[in-house]
Scaffold this active site. Structure first.
Site, mmCIF file in Angstrom:
data_model
loop_
_atom_site.group_PDB
_atom_site.id
_atom_site.type_symbol
_atom_site.label_atom_id
_atom_site.label_comp_id
_atom_site.label_asym_id
_atom_site.label_seq_id
_atom_site.Cartn_x
_atom_site.Cartn_y
_atom_site.Cartn_z
ATOM 1 N N LYS A 30 -25.781 67.078 24.003
ATOM 2 C CA LYS A 30 -26.511 65.837 23.694
ATOM 3 C C LYS A 30 -25.579 64.861 22.972
ATOM 4 O O LYS A 30 -26.016 63.994 22.218
ATOM 5 C CB LYS A 30 -27.738 66.127 22.830
ATOM 6 C CG LYS A 30 -28.832 66.917 23.549
ATOM 7 C CD LYS A 30 -29.548 66.062 24.582
ATOM 8 C CE LYS A 30 -30.635 66.849 25.306
ATOM 9 N NZ LYS A 30 -31.193 66.105 26.460
ATOM 10 N N ARG A 31 -24.307 65.045 23.170
ATOM 11 C CA ARG A 31 -23.274 64.164 22.601
ATOM 12 C C ARG A 31 -23.408 64.070 21.073
ATOM 13 O O ARG A 31 -23.207 63.025 20.463
ATOM 14 C CB ARG A 31 -23.316 62.766 23.230
ATOM 15 C CG ARG A 31 -23.280 62.761 24.764
ATOM 16 C CD ARG A 31 -22.103 63.566 25.316
ATOM 17 N NE ARG A 31 -21.980 63.490 26.768
ATOM 18 C CZ ARG A 31 -22.240 64.499 27.617
ATOM 19 N NH1 ARG A 31 -22.642 65.690 27.148
ATOM 20 N NH2 ARG A 31 -22.077 64.352 28.901
ATOM 21 N N ALA A 67 -23.309 60.421 19.241
ATOM 22 C CA ALA A 67 -24.022 59.328 19.934
ATOM 23 C C ALA A 67 -25.096 58.709 19.056
ATOM 24 O O ALA A 67 -25.897 57.909 19.530
ATOM 25 C CB ALA A 67 -24.637 59.860 21.220
ATOM 26 N N LEU A 69 -28.423 58.335 16.455
ATOM 27 C CA LEU A 69 -29.803 58.822 16.384
ATOM 28 C C LEU A 69 -30.242 59.456 17.700
ATOM 29 O O LEU A 69 -29.963 58.906 18.782
ATOM 30 C CB LEU A 69 -30.711 57.614 16.082
ATOM 31 C CG LEU A 69 -32.215 57.844 16.149
ATOM 32 C CD1 LEU A 69 -32.674 58.713 14.992
ATOM 33 C CD2 LEU A 69 -32.950 56.514 16.132
ATOM 34 N N LEU A 71 -32.448 59.530 20.305
ATOM 35 C CA LEU A 71 -33.424 58.510 20.724
ATOM 36 C C LEU A 71 -34.716 59.131 21.254
ATOM 37 O O LEU A 71 -35.754 58.464 21.270
ATOM 38 C CB LEU A 71 -32.792 57.590 21.780
ATOM 39 C CG LEU A 71 -31.631 56.732 21.244
ATOM 40 C CD1 LEU A 71 -30.876 56.066 22.393
ATOM 41 C CD2 LEU A 71 -32.123 55.685 20.263
ATOM 42 N N GLU A 117 -22.754 55.372 11.117
ATOM 43 C CA GLU A 117 -23.311 55.383 9.756
ATOM 44 C C GLU A 117 -22.925 56.673 9.032
ATOM 45 O O GLU A 117 -22.600 56.664 7.839
ATOM 46 C CB GLU A 117 -24.833 55.250 9.815
ATOM 47 C CG GLU A 117 -25.278 53.890 10.346
ATOM 48 C CD GLU A 117 -26.792 53.754 10.353
ATOM 49 O OE1 GLU A 117 -27.324 53.155 9.408
ATOM 50 O OE2 GLU A 117 -27.435 54.247 11.303
ATOM 51 N N GLU A 137 -27.910 49.548 18.403
ATOM 52 C CA GLU A 137 -29.268 49.300 17.917
ATOM 53 C C GLU A 137 -29.767 47.929 18.348
ATOM 54 O O GLU A 137 -30.922 47.766 18.757
ATOM 55 C CB GLU A 137 -29.310 49.377 16.374
ATOM 56 C CG GLU A 137 -29.207 50.774 15.803
ATOM 57 C CD GLU A 137 -27.776 51.223 15.554
ATOM 58 O OE1 GLU A 137 -26.844 50.631 16.149
ATOM 59 O OE2 GLU A 137 -27.579 52.170 14.793
ATOM 60 N N ARG A 140 -31.099 47.853 21.741
ATOM 61 C CA ARG A 140 -32.193 48.793 22.007
ATOM 62 C C ARG A 140 -33.475 48.375 21.288
ATOM 63 O O ARG A 140 -34.479 49.104 21.283
ATOM 64 C CB ARG A 140 -31.815 50.204 21.561
ATOM 65 C CG ARG A 140 -30.591 50.750 22.264
ATOM 66 C CD ARG A 140 -30.670 52.222 22.572
ATOM 67 N NE ARG A 140 -29.382 52.756 23.027
ATOM 68 C CZ ARG A 140 -28.946 52.709 24.268
ATOM 69 N NH1 ARG A 140 -29.666 52.133 25.199
ATOM 70 N NH2 ARG A 140 -27.771 53.225 24.592
HETATM 71 C C1 1HE Z 1 -28.787 61.434 23.923
HETATM 72 C C2 1HE Z 1 -28.187 60.441 23.126
HETATM 73 C C3 1HE Z 1 -28.950 59.919 22.043
HETATM 74 C C4 1HE Z 1 -26.772 61.005 24.659
HETATM 75 N N1 1HE Z 1 -30.181 60.399 21.853
HETATM 76 N N2 1HE Z 1 -30.015 61.879 23.691
HETATM 77 N N3 1HE Z 1 -27.294 55.754 20.336
HETATM 78 C C5 1HE Z 1 -27.033 55.169 21.529
HETATM 79 O O1 1HE Z 1 -27.645 54.202 21.926
HETATM 80 C C6 1HE Z 1 -25.971 55.833 22.348
HETATM 81 C C7 1HE Z 1 -26.597 56.531 23.528
HETATM 82 N N4 1HE Z 1 -25.668 57.373 24.240
HETATM 83 C C8 1HE Z 1 -24.712 56.880 25.090
HETATM 84 O O2 1HE Z 1 -24.492 55.687 25.199
HETATM 85 C C9 1HE Z 1 -23.924 57.891 25.889
HETATM 86 O O3 1HE Z 1 -24.670 59.096 25.925
HETATM 87 C C10 1HE Z 1 -22.517 58.204 25.318
HETATM 88 C C11 1HE Z 1 -21.622 56.984 25.508
HETATM 89 C C12 1HE Z 1 -22.569 58.577 23.847
HETATM 90 C C13 1HE Z 1 -21.932 59.416 26.078
HETATM 91 O O4 1HE Z 1 -21.980 59.189 27.468
HETATM 92 P P1 1HE Z 1 -21.833 60.419 28.475
HETATM 93 O O5 1HE Z 1 -21.780 59.845 29.861
HETATM 94 O O6 1HE Z 1 -20.721 61.296 28.035
HETATM 95 O O7 1HE Z 1 -23.173 61.306 28.293
HETATM 96 P P2 1HE Z 1 -24.659 61.030 28.846
HETATM 97 O O8 1HE Z 1 -24.761 61.525 30.263
HETATM 98 O O9 1HE Z 1 -25.112 59.646 28.592
HETATM 99 O O10 1HE Z 1 -25.528 61.975 27.898
HETATM 100 C C14 1HE Z 1 -25.499 63.381 28.004
HETATM 101 C C15 1HE Z 1 -26.829 63.897 27.484
HETATM 102 O O11 1HE Z 1 -26.962 63.534 26.087
HETATM 103 C C16 1HE Z 1 -28.016 63.239 28.187
HETATM 104 O O12 1HE Z 1 -29.089 64.180 28.153
HETATM 105 P P3 1HE Z 1 -29.446 65.052 29.470
HETATM 106 O O13 1HE Z 1 -30.582 65.912 29.023
HETATM 107 O O14 1HE Z 1 -29.806 64.051 30.532
HETATM 108 O O15 1HE Z 1 -28.206 65.828 29.820
HETATM 109 C C17 1HE Z 1 -28.369 62.087 27.258
HETATM 110 O O16 1HE Z 1 -29.725 61.675 27.370
HETATM 111 C C18 1HE Z 1 -28.121 62.746 25.889
HETATM 112 N N5 1HE Z 1 -27.878 61.753 24.860
HETATM 113 N N6 1HE Z 1 -26.951 60.200 23.593
HETATM 114 C C19 1HE Z 1 -30.694 61.351 22.669
HETATM 115 N N7 1HE Z 1 -28.452 59.004 21.197
HETATM 116 C C20 1HE Z 1 -30.842 56.103 11.582
HETATM 117 S S1 1HE Z 1 -30.999 54.914 12.709
HETATM 118 C C21 1HE Z 1 -29.653 55.040 13.768
HETATM 119 C C22 1HE Z 1 -29.954 54.281 15.012
HETATM 120 C C23 1HE Z 1 -29.042 54.655 16.143
HETATM 121 O O17 1HE Z 1 -28.221 55.515 16.033
HETATM 122 S S2 1HE Z 1 -29.269 53.788 17.579
HETATM 123 C C24 1HE Z 1 -27.968 54.265 18.607
HETATM 124 C C25 1HE Z 1 -28.369 55.402 19.472
#
Ligand code: 1HE
Length: 263
Positions: A30-31, A67, A69, A71, A117, A137, A140
């Site tokens: 889940k990265r 990656a 929070l 989500l 963070e 964020e 999103r």
């Molecule tokens: C996740 C998450 C996640 C991956 N929550 N499940 N963060 C983001 O907006 C970043 C979201 N993630 C990404 O943009 C990409 O995943 C990455 C650039 C980090 C990596 O890409 P990649 O191609 O290596 O992996 P992927 O295919 O996108 O993800 C692999 C799996 O991890 C996939 O799940 P699967 O069950 O389909 O295999 C994704 O859904 C899962 N995954 N990132 C949940 N973030 C205290 S407030 C803080 C607010 C924030 O942090 S907002 C920013 C959130």
């Protein structure tokens, strides 16, 4: 509590090598997205560090540091729960920043949202060349909640953070180094060794000096100058009165202590 007996979720792996405790985010499928269980585990780890730990190394398993929070947990939260969730992150990350021992974070791949963070709560940051930074964020429809509004402007300034959130801008490892997100840049695969070397060096400082640097320095920086000078004078006087400080100064004066060298 000994590190080995600490009860942590499967998303975290802890070990100790001499005075250095290592905490690895371990949810690569889940990265290393940060769910509630992981945040609570981070809080447990940093509040229960054994007394013989002098520094912590924080790193991530797999291709990415984090990656941010998880989500998938966001959908279920109402307004009141959202506040409690953010406060949970604040509490856990406060234990990192103002905990028992300085923390070196080794960053690689995605260091985004809550992952950035988390990194910002550490005391020293090392980036491998694969690292990149973003605050998605903004796009999103959410907002930082893990102390990013407080810590990140102090590292890179309000204007850069605003830009990252408004436009979705991503900074590379090299850019992150230039703007102050990190203070060390390592070649790919070499970040852990560099971070470990730094953590060992930090653990070799006296406890009182590390206390002053972690607890007094950032607070003095927030004070009005008059109060800052007063607290600094007190801290300086307390540190130099430590017998360990006296013995290190004596070592230097008697040609046994290390000299400052060029890097
Ligand atoms: C996740 C998450 C996640 C991956 N929550 N499940 N963060 C983001 O907006 C970043 C979201 N993630 C990404 O943009 C990409 O995943 C990455 C650039 C980090 C990596 O890409 P990649 O191609 O290596 O992996 P992927 O295919 O996108 O993800 C692999 C799996 O991890 C996939 O799940 P699967 O069950 O389909 O295999 C994704 O859904 C899962 N995954 N990132 C949940 N973030 C205290 S407030 C803080 C607010 C924030 O942090 S907002 C920013 C959130």
């Amino acid at each position: 509590m000994a590190l080995m007996t600490m009860k942590l979720p499967a998303s975290l792996v802890a070990e100790q090598q001499g005075p250095v405790a290592i905490l690895r985010l371990n949810r690569p499928h889940k990265r290393n997205a940060l769910d509630d269980e992981t945040i609570l585990g981070i809080e447990t780890f940093f509040t229960s560090l054994p007394d013989d730990v002098g520094a912590v190394l924080l790193c991530g398993e797999g291709e990415h540091f984090s990656a941010g929070l998880d989500l998938s947990e966001l959908e279920e939260r109402d307004l009141t729960q959202g506040i409690a969730h953010s406060r949970l992150w604040h509490r856990a990350f406060e234990k990192i920043q103002f905990g028992k021992a300085p923390v070196v974070a080794v960053l690689h791949g995605a260091v985004v949202g809550g992952g950035l963070e988390l990194a910002a709560a550490a005391h020293v940051r090392v980036a491998e060349r694969s690292a990149y930074y973003a605050l998605p964020e903004g796009s999103r429809g959410i907002y930082v909640g893990g102390g990013g509004s407080v810590r990140l402007p102090r590292l890179i300034g309000v204007a850069r953070m605003m830009d990252m959130m408004l436009t979705g801008r991503t900074y590379s490892a090299e850019e992150g180094q230039t703007i102050g997100l990190t203070t060390y840049l390592a070649e790919q695969g070499k970040g852990y060794a560099k971070g470990f070397e730094l953590a060992q060096r930090i653990a070799g400082n006296t406890g009182l000096t590390n206390f002053a640097i972690m607890q007094a320095l950032p607070r003095i920086a927030e004070m009005d100058p008059g109060s800052g000078y007063a607290v600094e004078a007190l801290m300086a006087s307390i540190a130099q009165a430590d017998p360990e400080a006296k013995s290190r100064l004596k070592d230097f004066l008697e040609k046994r202590g290390p000299k400052v060298t060029r890097s």
